[in-house]
Design an enzyme around this catalytic site. Structure first.
Site, PDB file in Angstrom:
ATOM      1  N   GLU A   4     -10.638  15.090  95.260  1.00  0.00           N
ATOM      2  CA  GLU A   4     -11.104  16.384  95.100  1.00  0.00           C
ATOM      3  C   GLU A   4     -11.658  16.478  93.698  1.00  0.00           C
ATOM      4  OE1 GLU A   4      -7.367  18.479  96.445  1.00  0.00           O
ATOM      5  OE2 GLU A   4      -7.629  19.246  94.346  1.00  0.00           O
TER       6      GLU A   4
ATOM      7  N   ASP B 202      -0.989  17.281  96.056  1.00  0.00           N
ATOM      8  CA  ASP B 202      -1.071  17.200  94.450  1.00  0.00           C
ATOM      9  C   ASP B 202       0.082  16.313  94.134  1.00  0.00           C
ATOM     10  OD1 ASP B 202      -2.988  19.090  95.165  1.00  0.00           O
ATOM     11  OD2 ASP B 202      -2.336  20.498  93.488  1.00  0.00           O
TER      12      ASP B 202
END
Length: 870
Positions: free
Chosen positions: A529, A457
């Site tokens: 994603e 992330d």
């Protein structure tokens, strides 16, 4: 005196090589898989010296095979009298004993041929730390055996019994708080699944014994350099490590062979206990410049051809050890295009990457059969990539991806302790560095590996950690692209990522993907994603993990089988479903409408990225591709391998040669996913009103569709007299008139609209909804079906002939393959197409295949259900 050494390696040893003239071949490798015993240290309150002796009797211990977590071992022994996946039963797994150490014990005997040789113990994955005992002696403690991604080698020669039984005892302590910034650097999950209460504590990859005559070759790497754009000549560099385990300096010869024909060798001087990297360059070894090589391609571009490297280490004219493994001659690179987007290239060709995220079983159980089933489903959807986030698989998984031509993007995890290197102490940093070395050695020679992500992330928050990882990766000659993060960030060390993860993760309508062009999840950049949210399984699947009276979106069981936090419900999806298709009358009505939403939502996402391929869009990964337990969100097929609306929407959109509709421009478009241009195609568009009457028809011969390119054919006109809901049928035929792609859209006079100003990181709310409610009033259809089955090797093939004998569109027909006597689904079943629609009078032939072993001795039967079937 106790003697041990640590090294990070992957050593796959094979049969003796034809190129050796010596009959003395040391090639022993024993995988300690079966015959383990497992027990809690609380219930077996004995010391390691005792547990690891041959006269200790593991009375009332659990018999397990390895790999196995604690819970996986208990499940294999039917310790629980409930299905942990059913209803809320997962909560019952919690047990204070899981927080205590557990013993894993195995007895083994070496063959007489290995007497007197150096013996090595390799631990491929202990989660999280362990004390290791052999024959009554502690050979490594939990300060040394720590971290599930470290491949640790122990020299056990001084402790081994060559002529008697040996006993290995591993005392494992599970990880603590891997989901927190100050926890262990272990396997982690996030907001899409509940945590197993043992946190995957146990042995999660292979345990091996191997031998050599004091010197060893390991860690092979073949790096390909191609004279692009030509593929006529491949320049191969071969690297390997050699280790001297003795206290004396030795001179050895390292011999290599590629494909049983190309031979090379090098003399090597090793000091006592030396570990040395050996390189064969194509400049020095001219035979490593190979003409007309077998090239490995992702499946849509060509044959995923594999080559084989064999190495043997010779000392005093005898083979000390040998190894052999597959590799691919291929070159993968990446660069930024438009100064913003990362484009990947395989053998010099840009590739639009479209696929799904992968997760192993929640209890880390390794099943070659299950892996094969799932990889076949991924490939059947025409995906060309899977992404795994810090949950590594085993060698068999990567071998399957090599075989099927499926690319793999992988890297470290998000959200937990892996994301917070600034919080690591010296010991955790050591685990992180050693883990990186292990993974680089392990995966660097896999043909399928596309790229490695040093963060998920965000880039590593401690820049010195990223610098150290990059140094390790350079030293170990990692041959593929490296990226600092899966999100749209700029690392202070390695620069801009060129990829994004800006959401959405919940429902958005089809128009979303083409209209967002700058900020969120639209068809631009590489989305690592992304998802339009829930994937509702068929009713018969839900009955396997919920009580019948709990199959409703507001029950505790339903909510439990969603994700967690923001994703602990299907509220956003349900609101859109009710607004767009009308409030459901019962659960069957809800599930039928949900398949429509899943199909159109996922198809639109993939089609939008195809529309902008290699321009503003270079890749998209559906989060997730698979679920490691029964779930209502984020999968393309469900835990039980049912394929429903999401799956077939994906499969339709990812056809290598595909005709599609642009929700934004109203254009009809042909997408070519092959490396060859295509000529002579015929594109046909037909619009039907709800009653089946034709309101528009157009047919056009296309000019050349470029190699791996897009051809915009024509724009649909504005029409008068359309019903509130109408159908668009697209057909693509080859030059012989054979239809090669059929694609149906249901469209609404009232359009979906998005409230962009209220966008959040996980979705953009709608300010207006399309209205498909009149689908419930469409005329009934009559469809005739015939099917026949034939055996084909280990599989069965059903041929299904469908005819729409009525005057209305037969909408959203679902085919199922059932066992003859029980009416249970045969899973997995590979349908050529499903959830299809038929125009009045239309005929279609579809095929369905399955493995005989999955059918329980039945040939199966095809049944059909449709939205408006009589």
């Amino acid at each position: 005196m106790m003697r041990f050494s640590f090294a990070i390696c992957l050593c796959l040893l094979a049969a003796s090589f034809a190129f050796s003239q010596s009959p003395a071949v040391s090639n022993f490798r024993m995988v300690l898989k079966e015959g383990w015993n497992m027990q809690s240290s609380v219930n077996a309150a004995v010391k390691g010296e005792t547990v690891s002796e041959k006269n200790f009797i593991p009375h009332n211990w659990y018999k397990v095979s390895v790999p196995s977590t604690i819970i996986a071992g208990l499940l294999a022994n039917k310790f629980y009298d409930f299905d942990p996946f059913f209803a809320l039963n997962f909560e019952k797994l919690a047990d204070p004993l899981l927080d205590k150490p557990w013993w894993f014990r195995k007895s083994f005997t070496l063959p007489a041929t290995e007497n007197g040789k150096t013996v090595l113990l390799k631990l491929h994955g202990i989660n999280y730390k362990a004390n290791v005992w052999l024959n009554g002696k502690l050979i490594a403690d939990s300060t040394q055996i720590k971290g599930p991604f470290r491949i640790i080698e122990l020299n056990i020669t001084d402790q081994i019994r060559y002529k008697d039984a040996n006993v290995l005892a591993i005392e494992v302590l599970r990880p603590f708080n891997p989901n927190r910034r100050d926890g262990d650097l272990a396997v982690d999950y996030a907001d899409w699944i509940h945590y197993p209460p043992d946190y995957n504590g146990g042995i999660i990859n292979n345990v091996e014994i191997l031998t050599c005559n004091e010197v060893l070759v390991k860690n092979p790497l073949v790096t390909s350099f191609l004279d692009l754009p030509s593929l006529a000549l491949a320049h191969l560099q071969v690297d390997a490590d050699v280790v001297n385990y003795s206290d004396k300096a030795v001179r050895v010869v390292l011999k290599g062979m590629i494909n049983n024909s190309i031979r090379f060798e090098q003399q090597v001087q090793l000091n006592p206990r030396e570990h040395k990297q050996i390189t064969f360059t194509p400049g020095t070894y001219k035979q490593l410049n190979i003409r007309n090589p077998k090239i490995w391609w992702p499946w849509q571009y060509g044959d995923p051809a594999l080559n084989r490297i064999s190495l043997q280490l010779i000392r005093n004219g005898k083979i000390s050890n040998s190894l052999s493994e597959n590799f691919g001659i291929r070159q993968i690179t990446s660069q930024l295009i438009n100064n913003a987007t990362r484009q990947f290239y395989v053998n010099g060709k840009p590739i639009l990457l479209r696929g799904g995220a992968w997760s192993p079983d929640i209890f880390q159980r390794r099943s070659p059969k299950r892996q094969e089933q799932e990889i076949r489903l991924i490939r059947d959807m025409h995906m060309n990539i899977v992404r795994s986030e810090g949950k590594m698989e085993d060698d068999h998984f990567y071998d399957l991806c090599d075989k099927y031509g499926l690319l793999v993007m992988t890297g470290w995890m998000c959200c937990g302790s892996w994301q917070y290197p600034r919080n690591w102490d010296a010991e955790e940093r050591k685990v992180a560095m050693s883990s990186d070395s292990s993974v680089m050695y392990w995966l660097r020679n896999k043909a399928c590996i596309l790229a490695w992500l040093n963060g998920s992330d965000n880039p590593p928050s401690d820049t010195t950690v990223e610098k150290d990882w990059l140094q390790i990766e350079a030293n170990l000659k990692w041959p593929n692209p490296l990226i600092s993060t899966a999100d749209e960030s700029t690392s202070e060390v390695s620069g801009y990522s060129g990829v994004k993860m800006n959401g959405p993760y919940d429902w958005v309508p089809p128009i979303y993907w083409e209209t967002d062009t700058a900020k969120w999840g639209g068809a631009w950049s590489f989305a690592t994603e992304i998802s339009p949210g829930p994937s509702i399984p068929p009713y018969e699947s839900m009955m396997r993990f919920m009580n019948k009276d709990s199959i409703a979106s507001n029950t505790s069981e339903w909510l439990y089988h969603c994700g967690t936090m923001q994703f602990g419900n299907t509220r956003i999806f349900d609101t859109a479903l009710n607004e767009r298709y009308g409030k459901s009358t019962d659960i069957h009505d809800y599930i039928g409408k949900a398949q429509l939403m899943n199909y159109e939502g996922h198809r639109a996402m993939m089609e939008a990225y195809a529309l902008n391929k290699n321009q503003t869009a270079t890749g998209v990964v559906q989060w997730m591709g698979s679920n490691p337990w029964p779930s209502l969100i984020w999968h393309t097929y469900d835990y039980f391998l049912y394929t429903a609306g999401t799956y077939f929407g994906m499969k339709k959109s990812l056809e290598p040669l595909h005709v599609q509709y642009s929700y934004k421009s109203k254009e009809v478009v042909v997408v070519n996913g092959y490396l060859q241009a295509v000529n002579g195609l015929q594109v046909k568009a037909t619009i039907y009103n709800l009653d089946g009457t034709i309101k528009y028809a157009n047919s056009q011969s296309t000019q050349e569709v470029p190699a791996d390119g897009v051809k915009r054919c024509f724009t649909l006109p504005v029409l008068e007299g359309l019903t509130n809901v109408y159908f668009l049928q697209l057909e693509l035929a080859d030059k012989n008139g054979s239809v090669i792609s059929t694609n149906w859209y249901w469209l609404s006079a009232k359009k979906d609209e998005l409230d962009w100003k209220k966008s959040k990181w996980y979705y953009t709310p709608q300010s207006a909804f399309a209205d498909f409610s009149s689908l419930s009033t469409m005329p009934a259809a009559t469809v005739n079906m015939e099917s026949s089955a034939t055996a084909k090797g280990d599989s069965m093939l059903h041929t299904i002939r469908l005819t729409n004998a009525g005057k209305s569109v037969a909408f959203f027909l679902r085919l199922r393959l059932l066992k003859d006597h029980t009416d249970e689904d045969i899973l997995p079943a590979i349908f050529e197409d499903n959830y299809i629609s038929l125009a009045p009078g239309e005929k279609r032939i579809l095929r369905c295949s399955y493995r005989k072993a999955d059918a329980g001795g039945t040939t199966g039967k095809i049944v059909m259900k449709g939205w408006n079937l009589k």
